[in-house]
Structure formats: C-alpha cells, structure tokens
Design an enzyme around this catalytic site. Structure first.
Site, short mmCIF file in Angstrom:
data_model
loop_
_atom_site.label_atom_id
_atom_site.label_comp_id
_atom_site.label_asym_id
_atom_site.label_seq_id
_atom_site.Cartn_x
_atom_site.Cartn_y
_atom_site.Cartn_z
N ARG A 1 18.51 0.46 7.02
CA ARG A 1 18.79 1.07 8.33
C ARG A 1 19.03 -0.01 9.38
NH1 ARG A 1 13.66 4.39 7.79
NH2 ARG A 1 14.25 6.18 6.51
N LYS B 1 5.18 11.79 -5.25
CA LYS B 1 4.13 10.80 -5.44
C LYS B 1 2.80 11.52 -5.30
CE LYS B 1 6.77 6.98 -3.55
NZ LYS B 1 7.25 6.55 -2.28
N ARG C 1 1.50 15.11 2.65
CA ARG C 1 2.18 14.34 3.69
C ARG C 1 3.33 15.21 4.20
NH1 ARG C 1 6.77 9.95 3.28
NH2 ARG C 1 6.78 9.30 5.44
N GLU D 1 -1.93 4.95 3.24
CA GLU D 1 -1.67 6.26 3.83
C GLU D 1 -2.31 7.38 3.02
OE1 GLU D 1 2.72 6.15 5.37
OE2 GLU D 1 2.35 4.47 4.04
N HIS E 1 5.84 6.94 10.51
CA HIS E 1 4.86 6.00 9.94
C HIS E 1 3.51 6.13 10.65
CE1 HIS E 1 8.09 2.85 8.55
NE2 HIS E 1 7.83 3.70 7.57
N HIS F 1 4.57 -2.22 10.93
CA HIS F 1 4.69 -1.74 9.55
C HIS F 1 6.06 -2.20 9.04
CE1 HIS F 1 4.20 1.26 6.19
NE2 HIS F 1 5.48 0.94 6.12
N ASN G 1 2.96 13.68 -1.88
CA ASN G 1 4.02 13.21 -1.00
C ASN G 1 5.33 13.60 -1.69
OD1 ASN G 1 5.88 11.85 0.52
ND2 ASN G 1 4.89 9.85 0.36
P1 ADP Z 1 8.06 1.50 1.38
O1 ADP Z 1 8.42 1.39 2.82
O2 ADP Z 1 9.11 2.11 0.53
O3 ADP Z 1 6.64 2.02 1.13
P2 ADP Z 1 6.93 -1.10 0.82
O4 ADP Z 1 5.95 -0.99 1.93
O5 ADP Z 1 6.39 -1.17 -0.57
O6 ADP Z 1 8.06 -0.02 0.87
O7 ADP Z 1 7.78 -2.43 1.11
C1 ADP Z 1 8.86 -2.78 0.32
C2 ADP Z 1 9.41 -4.09 0.84
O8 ADP Z 1 8.39 -5.10 0.75
C3 ADP Z 1 10.61 -4.61 0.04
O9 ADP Z 1 11.59 -5.11 0.92
C4 ADP Z 1 9.99 -5.74 -0.75
O10 ADP Z 1 10.90 -6.72 -1.11
C5 ADP Z 1 9.01 -6.28 0.24
N1 ADP Z 1 8.08 -7.21 -0.37
C6 ADP Z 1 7.10 -6.98 -1.25
N2 ADP Z 1 6.52 -8.14 -1.63
C7 ADP Z 1 7.17 -9.15 -0.97
C8 ADP Z 1 7.06 -10.57 -0.92
N3 ADP Z 1 6.16 -11.21 -1.63
N4 ADP Z 1 7.92 -11.26 -0.12
C9 ADP Z 1 8.83 -10.62 0.61
N5 ADP Z 1 8.99 -9.29 0.61
C10 ADP Z 1 8.17 -8.56 -0.16
#
Ligand code: ADP
Length: 414
Positions: free
Chosen positions: A250, A14, A99, A395, A189, A217, A7
């Site tokens: 965003r 990644k 990806r 993914e 996504h 998501h 990715n």
């Molecule tokens: P990406 O879209 O970059 O893959 P992720 O799917 O890892 O990101 O999601 C990141 C988000 O998930 C961040 O806003 C993070 O704070 C939130 N997050 C992760 N764990 C928790 C939690 N326990 N409570 C609230 N938000 C969380």
C-alpha cells in the site's frame, strides 16, 4: 475458559485456542493450547495446524468456504491425535472471540454477539466491504456449529480509536459528507496498538494516565498511533487502511488528485486505481522486487540496488515524519514502541527510523537494538529522555482476554 479465537478473511481462516480467565489475566498466565490457519479457502486449501509448542503440520484439503474450513479445524481439535492439552471434544471450547475489522462509530469496545450486534456489524459492511462480510461468515459458521450455548464476542480493530478527538478524525472536506456517508478517520490495527500500549505500561509499572507513547506497528500493513494518557489521540490509517505509512503493497499518504490522474493516463477505473494503490504500491511498487522487508534488506546488503534502497528510505522517511508530527501533537512523548514483523525483527530498520532523533532526547543503544530480535525490551540508551522499546504484538491474546472479560462481566482495564 478455553476461547477459540477466529480471524476470518476472504480466503483464509486463522485460529488459536487460548485458556484464559480473570485470574489468569491478572497473573499473565494465559495458555496457548493450539493455533493454525487455513489458506486458499474455495479450492484446494492449505491447512497448517500446531498443538501447543509442538511441530507444525501442513496438509491440503478441498474446503469450499469458511464453514467447511472451521469444520475441518474443529474435527482436528477434537481428534485424539491432535494432542491438544485439555481439549477432548468441541464441548471443551467455552467461548469464541472474533476479530472484526470495522465497528464504525457503533462499537467503542468489544461486544457480546447478539442478533442486534450482528446487525450492527452488517451495518458497517459499506465501511469495510472487503473485511466485515468475511468476519460475519466466521461468526455465523461458529454459531452453526456451537449453537447458542457457546457465547461469541466481537473484538473490533477500530474500537481502540473511539476516543479520537474530532479534530483528529475529521477530514477537511464538506462536513455533510461525514454526516451523510460517515467519511472520517477510523484507524485500524487497534487491537495491536492497544496490546502494545498495555504491555508497555505493565513493563514500566505505569498507570494508564502515565502512558505517553508513539506506537509503530510495522508489518505487512503499517500504522502509527499517538497515545496520550493511555488513549489514542491520532493514528495514521484513515477511513480505510490505505492512509499513512508506506506498507508492503500500500502507498500510504499521497495527493488525492493522483487517483484521477492515474485513471486518466492509464485508462483505469477509479476502482482499479484503488486496487493498484492497495496491492501494487508501497515497498513492492517502489522496489519492483518485493513487498517483503526481509527480502529487501538482504538485497540491499548484497547488491545495493537503487530502487530497493529508495523503497527502504521512503519507508523510513515516512515513519520518521509521523513520529515528528506526533511528538508535536502530544507535546512530547516518553517512548516509541516498535511492533509487527518488521518492528519486532529488523534492527536495521529501527536504527534508520530512530537516527537523528537526538534532538528529541532519543539515544539508541545499538548493541541492545541488534540483540532484541522478536523479543521485548528497551533499545534506547540509559539516560535517553525519549525511550525506544520493542514489544512483540499478540492480537489473539487480547481477543481471547476481551472475550473472557465480556463473558465474565468485567470491563476491560486496558
Ligand atoms: P502481517 O502484517 O501480515 O501480520 P507481519 O507482522 O508478520 O505481517 O510482518 C511481515 C513483515 O515483517 C514482512 O515484510 C517481513 O519481511 C517482515 N520481517 C520479518 N522478519 C524480518 C526481519 N528479520 N527483517 C526485516 N523484515 C522482517
């Protein structure tokens, strides 16, 4: 076969290596051999590497581009001290799955990368100028190392939505703008929504045609999809990932006239306003504190800051609006499925989003909701006619599986 999943972003790479094949897919017995990422490529890069379930190792190295980053990763993969099961040299990598963010209207499924396919991905650059060029750099870097003996596959974020009906993907602007510039909803996504939908139907032992769900998501980027009879009939992200739900940085949906208004009042170019809506808005813009939902939830618990509360309320309100709209468009759904960092881990946000949907038959099992953090399962109460589930997304696994399927000649079933 061992599939290297790549990715490639503008300054990051990644990767994972996943052992998979048609039998393993059937038995859900794929094996993750290693994973990692290289960040801040172009300067002193930060490298994180992890073999199997082992410790994460962090280091720094000057890596000027994606090719150098891939070279660094492959050197580690092949080294004796990486300790990766079944990988002794790069000859043990049998395929590469990439990806690719935008497949435009050209790609409705994952594709073996030939010169013609690469040209097609290049043709989509004007639709995703920030993403496709990096994805192409990843493909070319892998081609340089592995040559033609290791097949590569492109898995598109947009492909899942190729079945969107025209009334869902067209904007109400002059039709010739769609014809001339391909301005339409593409959705993003897709790999995540597809994975989660597939997993849901395995979990509930349903056929694809019986799968009627709304998938949310919620990560840094956030999107919703309405999936009827296993196929998306609408999704919240649009021509770009800016549309739809409120996200970390965003804005999601807004009145398009605001762009011109901000440009005039703030003396910005429209390009600068676009950047502002993508990088300084959303949770960060409203709260003035953070784009990170965990930070905001902690802050709300400790200090009940008004703008933090507003950011969370607007985030959940928008999600609820989409659920309501999709329930109407789908003539009702069987389940809402949460995924992504927030969807998988934040019981508090799930509670807020689900509250008040009793009219639609949704009754949350709050105890179960609090219990399911980062793991899959049902969070609605027995007898709930609209169910709710948490299903962690993967993914990379789907990219590895698609890569194996394309190379081994089996059309993907999900
Ligand atoms: P990406 O879209 O970059 O893959 P992720 O799917 O890892 O990101 O999601 C990141 C988000 O998930 C961040 O806003 C993070 O704070 C939130 N997050 C992760 N764990 C928790 C939690 N326990 N409570 C609230 N938000 C969380």
């Amino acid at each position: 076969m061992n599939v290297l999943v790549l990715n490639a972003g503008s300054s990051s790479l990644k990767f994972q290596v996943i052992a998979t094949d048609l039998d393993r897919i059937k038995q859900n017995a794929d094996e993750r051999l290693c994973r990692g990422q290289v960040e801040r490529i172009g300067g002193q890069a930060i490298v994180t590497l992890q073999s199997g379930q082992g410790e994460r190792q962090k280091s720094a190295a000057p890596l000027r581009d994606i090719g150098a980053a891939l070279g660094y990763v492959l050197q580690w993969l092949a080294s004796a001290n990486s300790g990766i099961p079944n990988i002794n040299s790069i000859d043990d990598i049998h395929a590469v799955g990439n990806r690719v963010v935008h497949g435009g209207e050209l790609f409705s499924e994952s594709a073996l990368i030939t010169d013609q396919v690469l040209k097609g991905i290049e043709d989509c650059i004007d639709l995703a100028p920030l993403h496709n060029p990096s994805n192409i750099k990843g493909i070319l870097a892998a081609r340089k190392v592995f040559g033609s003996k290791v097949p590569q596959v492109a898995v598109f974020d947009t492909a899942f939505y190729s079945s969107l009906p025209d009334h869902a993907y067209l904007y109400a602007i002059p039709y010739h703008l769609y014809q001339r510039h391909r301005i339409r909803r593409y959705g993003f996504h897709g790999t995540s929504h597809r994975y989660v939908a597939h997993h849901y139907r395995i979990l509930r032992q349903l056929t694809r045609e019986q799968t009627n769900i709304i998938t949310l998501h919620l990560g840094n980027g956030c999107s919703a999809a309405a999936i009827r009879a296993g196929k998306p009939i609408d999704t919240s992200m649009g021509m770009t990932p800016l549309e739809g739900l409120v996200m970390g940085t965003r804005s999601g949906d807004l009145d398009p006239s605001i762009v011109n208004l901000i440009a005039t009042k703030e003396g910005l170019s429209t390009q600068e306003v676009d950047t502002l809506l993508n990088t300084q808005s959303g949770l960060l813009g409203i709260s003035g504190l953070s784009n990170d939902m965990r930070v905001l939830c902690d802050e709300l618990r400790q200090h009940d800051d008004r703008r933090v509360r507003l950011a969370i309320e607007i985030f959940c309100w928008r999600a609820r609006k989409y659920i309501g709209a999709y329930l109407a468009c789908m003539n009702g759904a069987d389940a809402i499925v949460f995924t992504g960092g927030i969807g998988e881990n934040s019981a508090a946000i799930r509670t807020r989003i689900c509250a008040g949907f009793e009219w639609a038959g949704l009754q949350l099992d709050e105890q179960q909701n609090q219990k399911l953090i980062g793991t899959q399962g049902e969070i609605s109460a027995a007898g709930s006619s609209l169910r709710a589930y948490v299903i962690p997304t993967d993914e990379e696994l789907l990219i590895a599986r698609d890569t194996a399927r394309v190379i081994l000649g089996e059309p993907h079933p999900s």
